[in-house]
Motif scaffolding. Structure first.
Motif: not given
Length: 317
Positions: A16-20
């Protein structure tokens, strides 16, 4: 090793785009709103064309198909992405990944060919207006549309089969927002030269060939417009093509950048944003582009609002 192989055969993991977490929640809200706007906008376009007899023309017949392609393409990617934005585990089953690749590739290819068909429709309307109704009759338009859908589907079937026959070894992490061709090919632990050739050939057939036909159509259209004596006539002729030309620039621009040189210096992050552009922004913008400065669509919208207002008044009394 055997256990790892069984794991990847069951599912892939989309990074995906982010892990935050906070970023993921914000993106979820943003993309959900944009997806709903996309579905609603294209549904309204299809509804207006269906209800208003003045819009029962080849141009709007093709626009109906474009809206259906846009909604379907967005739906093949965005719902899965929304689920993953709020999920701890971002797995996607092997068959689901293959299906997602098939539908997204097929719908993307269909759109590129459809835009070329729409360019031809505008060419006939501007360059041969007296024979327009004879050339662009219902049967011919239907055959052109079927050709768009079949060509996109056949290409997608071949590309998907070639991609998923590659041995992935123990690789199961796809660094992308969806099961996209280049991202899946990167997982292979063997030489992928043949896949690179297949992607390039596919790009030429379903991307550059329609693009060249669009370019040729607009060269002929512009040369015809320049021969029109009155300024008012030139404006009217150009206005009939302006919306389609805008969509062409949006759709073909980034696709050519991505697929004609797929293994160049473009980063994985760039590929993700380009995929987002096609999955969310292009399907959302197309109805706006075709309706904002389109008198016929605006007229149909005003007519529908008037009918709804009258119906509401009757129910109230």
């Amino acid at each position: 090793m055997g256990t790892d192989n069984q794991t990847w055969e069951k599912e892939f993991i989309l990074l995906g785009l982010s892990s935050d977490w906070d970023t993921q929640v914000s993106l979820f809200v943003l993309f959900l709103v944009l997806y709903l706007v996309t579905v609603l906008g294209n549904f309204v376009i299809v509804l207006l064309i269906r209800l208003d007899s003045r819009l029962h023309t080849p141009m709007y017949f093709f626009l109906t198909n474009l809206s259906l392609v846009d909604v379907s393409y967005a739906t093949s990617i965005v719902p899965q992405m929304l689920v993953h934005l709020l999920a701890e585990h971002r797995g996607i089953p092997f068959m689901s990944c293959a299906a997602q690749l098939f539908f997204s590739l097929g719908l993307g290819g269909t759109e590129f060919v459809l835009l070329a068909v729409m360019a031809y429709d505008r060419y006939v309307a501007v360059c041969n207006p007296l024979r327009y109704s004879v050339i662009m009759h219902g049967g011919f338009c239907t055959r052109l549309t079927i050709t768009c859908w079949v060509s996109g589907s056949v290409n997608s079937l071949v590309q998907t089969a070639i991609t998923f026959q590659l041995p992935m070894c123990t690789n199961m992490y796809i660094d992308h927002i969806s099961c996209e061709t280049l991202a899946v090919v990167r997982l292979a632990c063997v030489d992928t030269s043949s896949n690179k050739v297949a992607v390039t050939v596919s790009s030429i057939v379903l991307l550059m060939t329609p693009f060249c036909l669009v370019l040729l159509s607009y060269i002929l259209i512009i040369s015809t417009i320049l021969k029109i004596q009155s300024m008012e006539g030139r404006k009217k002729a150009f206005h009939t093509c302006a919306s389609h030309l805008t969509v062409v620039v949006l759709c073909y621009g980034m696709a050519i950048f991505t697929y004609i040189q797929p293994y160049s210096s473009a980063s994985v992050l760039q590929e993700k944003f380009i995929s987002l552009f096609y999955a969310i922004f292009t399907p959302m913008l197309n109805p706006m582009i075709y309706s904002l400065r389109n008198k016929e669509v605006n007229g149909a919208w005003q007519k529908l609002l008037g009918q709804l207002s009258g119906l509401t008044s009757k129910l109230a009394t």
